[in-house]
Design a protein around this motif. Structure first.
Motif, PDB file in Angstrom:
ATOM      1  N   GLU A  66       0.837  -1.195   0.000  1.00  0.00           N
ATOM      2  CA  GLU A  66       0.000   0.000   0.000  1.00  0.00           C
ATOM      3  C   GLU A  66       0.876   1.250   0.000  1.00  0.00           C
ATOM      4  N   ALA A  67       0.310   2.352  -0.463  1.00  0.00           N
ATOM      5  CA  ALA A  67       1.062   3.601  -0.572  1.00  0.00           C
ATOM      6  C   ALA A  67       1.365   4.168   0.814  1.00  0.00           C
ATOM      7  N   ILE A  68       2.627   4.531   1.027  1.00  0.00           N
ATOM      8  CA  ILE A  68       3.033   5.225   2.256  1.00  0.00           C
ATOM      9  C   ILE A  68       3.902   6.415   1.856  1.00  0.00           C
ATOM     10  N   THR A  69       3.944   7.422   2.710  1.00  0.00           N
ATOM     11  CA  THR A  69       4.706   8.630   2.417  1.00  0.00           C
ATOM     12  C   THR A  69       6.133   8.488   2.918  1.00  0.00           C
ATOM     13  N   ARG A  70       6.957   9.449   2.507  1.00  0.00           N
ATOM     14  CA  ARG A  70       8.352   9.446   2.977  1.00  0.00           C
ATOM     15  C   ARG A  70       8.402   9.665   4.482  1.00  0.00           C
ATOM     16  N   GLU A  71       7.517  10.514   4.999  1.00  0.00           N
ATOM     17  CA  GLU A  71       7.493  10.752   6.443  1.00  0.00           C
ATOM     18  C   GLU A  71       7.178   9.468   7.197  1.00  0.00           C
ATOM     19  N   GLN A  72       6.262   8.659   6.652  1.00  0.00           N
ATOM     20  CA  GLN A  72       5.948   7.384   7.297  1.00  0.00           C
ATOM     21  C   GLN A  72       7.133   6.427   7.232  1.00  0.00           C
ATOM     22  N   ALA A  73       7.865   6.446   6.110  1.00  0.00           N
ATOM     23  CA  ALA A  73       9.057   5.604   5.994  1.00  0.00           C
ATOM     24  C   ALA A  73      10.115   6.018   7.015  1.00  0.00           C
ATOM     25  N   VAL A 138       8.180  -5.031  14.163  1.00  0.00           N
ATOM     26  CA  VAL A 138       8.130  -3.610  13.789  1.00  0.00           C
ATOM     27  C   VAL A 138       7.135  -3.397  12.648  1.00  0.00           C
ATOM     28  N   ALA A 139       7.149  -4.317  11.656  1.00  0.00           N
ATOM     29  CA  ALA A 139       6.255  -4.169  10.500  1.00  0.00           C
ATOM     30  C   ALA A 139       4.789  -4.238  10.910  1.00  0.00           C
ATOM     31  N   ARG A 140       4.439  -5.220  11.777  1.00  0.00           N
ATOM     32  CA  ARG A 140       3.031  -5.343  12.198  1.00  0.00           C
ATOM     33  C   ARG A 140       2.621  -4.120  13.026  1.00  0.00           C
ATOM     34  N   THR A 141       3.506  -3.648  13.916  1.00  0.00           N
ATOM     35  CA  THR A 141       3.187  -2.465  14.722  1.00  0.00           C
ATOM     36  C   THR A 141       2.970  -1.248  13.829  1.00  0.00           C
ATOM     37  N   PHE A 142       3.843  -1.093  12.827  1.00  0.00           N
ATOM     38  CA  PHE A 142       3.709   0.034  11.900  1.00  0.00           C
ATOM     39  C   PHE A 142       2.390  -0.057  11.130  1.00  0.00           C
ATOM     40  N   GLU A 143       2.026  -1.262  10.682  1.00  0.00           N
ATOM     41  CA  GLU A 143       0.776  -1.438   9.934  1.00  0.00           C
ATOM     42  C   GLU A 143      -0.437  -1.065  10.778  1.00  0.00           C
ATOM     43  N   ILE A 144      -0.428  -1.449  12.044  1.00  0.00           N
ATOM     44  CA  ILE A 144      -1.563  -1.127  12.917  1.00  0.00           C
ATOM     45  C   ILE A 144      -1.642   0.370  13.160  1.00  0.00           C
ATOM     46  N   GLU A 145      -0.501   0.997  13.463  1.00  0.00           N
ATOM     47  CA  GLU A 145      -0.505   2.420  13.800  1.00  0.00           C
ATOM     48  C   GLU A 145      -0.797   3.312  12.596  1.00  0.00           C
ATOM     49  N   ASN A 146      -0.603   2.784  11.379  1.00  0.00           N
ATOM     50  CA  ASN A 146      -0.842   3.586  10.174  1.00  0.00           C
ATOM     51  C   ASN A 146      -2.023   3.080   9.345  1.00  0.00           C
ATOM     52  N   ASN A 147      -2.868   2.239   9.978  1.00  0.00           N
ATOM     53  CA  ASN A 147      -4.097   1.755   9.344  1.00  0.00           C
ATOM     54  C   ASN A 147      -3.834   1.062   7.999  1.00  0.00           C
ATOM     55  N   ILE A 163       4.257  -7.876  21.100  1.00  0.00           N
ATOM     56  CA  ILE A 163       3.669  -6.600  20.698  1.00  0.00           C
ATOM     57  C   ILE A 163       2.948  -5.972  21.881  1.00  0.00           C
ATOM     58  N   ASP A 164       2.639  -4.691  21.757  1.00  0.00           N
ATOM     59  CA  ASP A 164       1.914  -3.977  22.802  1.00  0.00           C
ATOM     60  C   ASP A 164       0.592  -4.687  23.108  1.00  0.00           C
ATOM     61  N   GLU A 165       0.227  -4.690  24.392  1.00  0.00           N
ATOM     62  CA  GLU A 165      -0.944  -5.438  24.849  1.00  0.00           C
ATOM     63  C   GLU A 165      -2.220  -5.008  24.118  1.00  0.00           C
ATOM     64  N   LYS A 166      -2.312  -3.738  23.766  1.00  0.00           N
ATOM     65  CA  LYS A 166      -3.549  -3.249  23.143  1.00  0.00           C
ATOM     66  C   LYS A 166      -3.694  -3.702  21.692  1.00  0.00           C
ATOM     67  N   TYR A 167      -2.611  -4.241  21.088  1.00  0.00           N
ATOM     68  CA  TYR A 167      -2.669  -4.696  19.704  1.00  0.00           C
ATOM     69  C   TYR A 167      -2.823  -6.218  19.583  1.00  0.00           C
TER      70      TYR A 167
END
Length: 668
Positions: A66-73, A138-147, A163-167
């Motif tokens: 999926e498309a992500i921005t440079r800031e997200q990278a 890290v990849a799964r956490t990033f996917e959750i936090e960036n929808n 992973i964090d308990e809430k995820y």
């Protein structure tokens, strides 16, 4: 999202990796350098060689469907830095690549960046243990936090537990079902995908054709109709490989069909015979009738073959095969099903032998299964018992526990180490400078010997009378002046480079041979104020220069650490600890009755603040009583009035030793 990493060997230098990331425009639509340079990679290579380490940098790749921005990278790089313990200063080069991928099914941008593998200051190597698991985390956490859509990896259970308990609820579905197919190597599968070939689908299709074939020759004829071929491998001639209609490799035949090499060889030796191994695997409905053990309901027969023994010789009437139900650990192993095949009159001798071998093998498997389940049950019971013994009993909250926990939390805040910096000694810095600047210092002192030799020649010329004395002296003095200027510039460059490497100078010095005339003039002016360059240039030698720089670095580090220890959080923690000591060290018997009652009430409510207030109020009351005891009040009104009169009368001190002066009389 996919995150990959690969260590780059120091032996390979910087050209190949820099060319791949920054200059290989033919393979990319565009390349945008975000930060870093090739010189940074060269420094990492030099550090690795000086420390005798294998790898110089770690190559990370971030790509997404999926498309992500440079800031997200960039945010993702920060998350990786937190996981692998590197900072933004450790990123030597980062580039954004634009490239059309997989016929447009993935986002056409990805990011590559290089992280130094070895810290030149601490000489520690980047910890990449369990890199695949941590990268998926890290990849799964990033996917959750960036929808973004969650991708199922091969380490979902590791991600779930870390992973964090809430995820956790979002990751839980990824742990169910089969893992992504991995029968083909990742690189081979990726190349095939770029060519428009799906190796996984091709493998499944080949396996389906095999299950529908009654003999090896029939299987070969069916795949020939599709244009596929079977041939011996080039590297391993004894291995048969399966190619598609374009002659591209699908895989080894044994691996694609899920057969052992011995089983495949037996089938090939009798190409027209019925594939007996399929009876054992139960891959076809055209097999002999199977029954369940005594006490179990018989399985439902499947549709029989259209051919009878009289119509097609060599083919047996078929029925279904029931698969054994999975047995849970700790369940009764006697209830497990044992699969057996029965022979029929239409079977050949070879088929009957195959059924007999199959039943024998199933009996052995059943026996091993029962033993394994019994051992697992015993192990589970023992493990459960050990866990109960080791599991700490939950202690009820008490006054002492609360005091200790509060004190421990405050002490942890005060003693918390700096997140990046550690205490160092001047010896450590000096050893680092000696180790990393030995070649530069040796070169400098060789040139200084040359300068000393020229000065000695000038002295000899002046002391002796030669015919062309003045001309020779002038030539030598000119040569001395040039060497002196070069040596001053080299001293400034080496000192600046040392300070840059240990963090005292934020600006990286320009290589000595590439200094401009303006930079040279600035270096000459700076030399007059730089005591470290003078120490290096003069007769004090390298020891005093390096010692002075090392001490300066230690002072700078100590100042940073003291600033860390004096932060507001620590000051508040120290004040809170002092307040806590009032409650912790109090002797309740020294308090008055009111104070004791209030303190006990606070203890029952587990309220530290009220307990401290009770102690302070009791001390204040005690102080007031003491002041009243020092000056008691008058008992009646008469004494009170006398006290007031006395307080209004001003008395002067008497001095009986002073003689009165005689007054002068005018009448005498």
């Amino acid at each position: 999202m996919i995150i990959k990493s690969k260590p780059i060997s120091a032996k390979s230098g910087s050209f190949a990796i820099f060319n791949h990331l920054a200059q290989k425009i033919d393979d990319n639509e565009y390349i945008d350098i975000i930060s870093g340079s090739r010189q940074n990679i060269d420094n990492c290579v030099a550090d690795a060689k000086s420390m005798n380490r294998t790898n110089s940098v770690i190559h990370f790749i971030i790509s997404s469907d999926e498309a992500i921005t440079r800031e997200q990278a960039l945010k993702c790089t920060t998350m990786l830095g937190n996981e692998f313990e590197f900072s933004s200063d450790d990123i030597m080069l980062m580039a954004e690549h634009g490239k059309e991928r997989h016929k447009g099914t993935s986002y056409n941008k990805h990011w590559d960046f290089l992280v130094r593998a070895n810290n030149p200051e601490t000489e520690k190597t980047l910890n990449l243990s369990n890199a695949y698991k941590r990268q998926e985390l890290v990849a799964r956490t990033f996917e959750i936090e960036n929808n973004l859509k969650l991708v199922q990896g091969r380490h979902n259970k590791y991600v779930y537990h870390n992973i964090d308990e809430k995820y956790k609820d979002l990751i839980s579905p990824l742990c169910e079902g089969d893992l992504p197919n991995s029968f083909a190597q990742d690189r081979t599968a990726q190349y095939a995908k770029r060519e428009g070939r799906d190796l996984f689908s091709l493998k499944d299709e080949a396996k389906h054709i095999f299950t529908e074939s009654s003999s090896w020759n029939e299987f070969k004829n069916k795949i020939s109709e599709r244009g596929w071929t079977i041939e011996h491998g080039t590297k391993k001639p004894d291995v048969l490989i399966l190619n598609d209609e374009k002659g591209k490799l699908i895989g080894s035949v044994s691996r694609v069909l899920g057969l052992k090499k011995d089983e495949l060889n037996n089938i090939i030796e009798s190409p027209d015979s019925y594939i007996a191994s399929r009876v054992m695997r139960g891959t076809s409905g055209d097999v002999s009738t199977l029954t369940a053990d005594e006490g179990q309901a018989p399985s439902t027969p499947s549709q029989t073959s259209e051919h009878t023994p009289g119509e097609a010789q060599g083919q047996a009437p078929a029925s279904s095969q029931t698969s054994p139900q999975p047995t849970e650990i700790g369940s009764n192993t006697e209830t497990s099903q044992e699969i057996k095949a029965e022979t029929t009159e239409g079977m050949t001798q070879e088929q009957k032998l195959a059924v007999s071998e199959f039943n024998k093998e199933q009996s052995e498997k059943e026996k091993l299964l029962k033993e394994s389940l019994a051992n697992q049950k015993k192990f589970a019971e023992q493990l459960l018992e050990d866990m109960k013994k080791k599991q700490p009993k939950l202690q009820p909250k008490t006054w002492n526990n609360i005091i200790e926990d509060r004190e421990k939390s405050l002490v942890d805040i005060i003693d918390q180490p700096h997140p990046k910096l550690k205490t160092i000694t001047d010896k450590q810095v000096r050893n680092f400078l000696y180790k990393n600047f030995k070649d530069e210092l040796d070169e400098f002192f060789d040139k200084r010997k040359t300068l000393r030799s020229i000065q000695s020649d000038i002295k000899d010329l002046k002391e002796n009378a030669y015919f062309f004395k003045n001309k020779r002296v002038a030539s030598k003095e000119k040569q001395e002046e040039e060497e002196r200027k070069k040596l001053i510039l080299l001293a400034m460059y080496i000192v600046h480079k040392m300070m840059y490497r240990i963090g005292l100078n934020p600006n990286k010095p320009v290589p000595f041979d590439y200094l401009t005339d303006e930079q040279k003039n600035n270096y000459k002016l700076e030399y007059e104020k730089d005591k470290y360059a003078k120490l290096l240039f003069e007769n004090h030698g390298r020891a005093k220069c390096l010692d002075s720089i090392s001490v300066l670095k230690v002072f700078e580090r100590d100042a940073e650490l003291m600033k860390w220890k004096s932060r507001d959080e620590v000051i508040h923690a120290k004040m809170a600890l002092k307040k806590l000591n009032i409650v912790r060290d109090v002797n309740i018997l020294t308090l008055d009755q009111q104070g004791q009652d209030e303190f006990k009430q606070a203890q029952e409510n587990l309220d530290i603040e009220k307990a401290r207030k009770a102690v302070l109020d009791a001390h204040k009351r005690e102080e007031n009583r003491y002041l009243m005891d020092v000056r008691p009040e008058p008992e009646n009104e008469q004494e009170q009035n006398q006290e007031k009169e006395k307080s209004n009368v001003v008395e002067f001190p008497k001095n009986n030793n002073i003689k009165k002066k005689k007054s002068f009389s005018y009448g005498r």
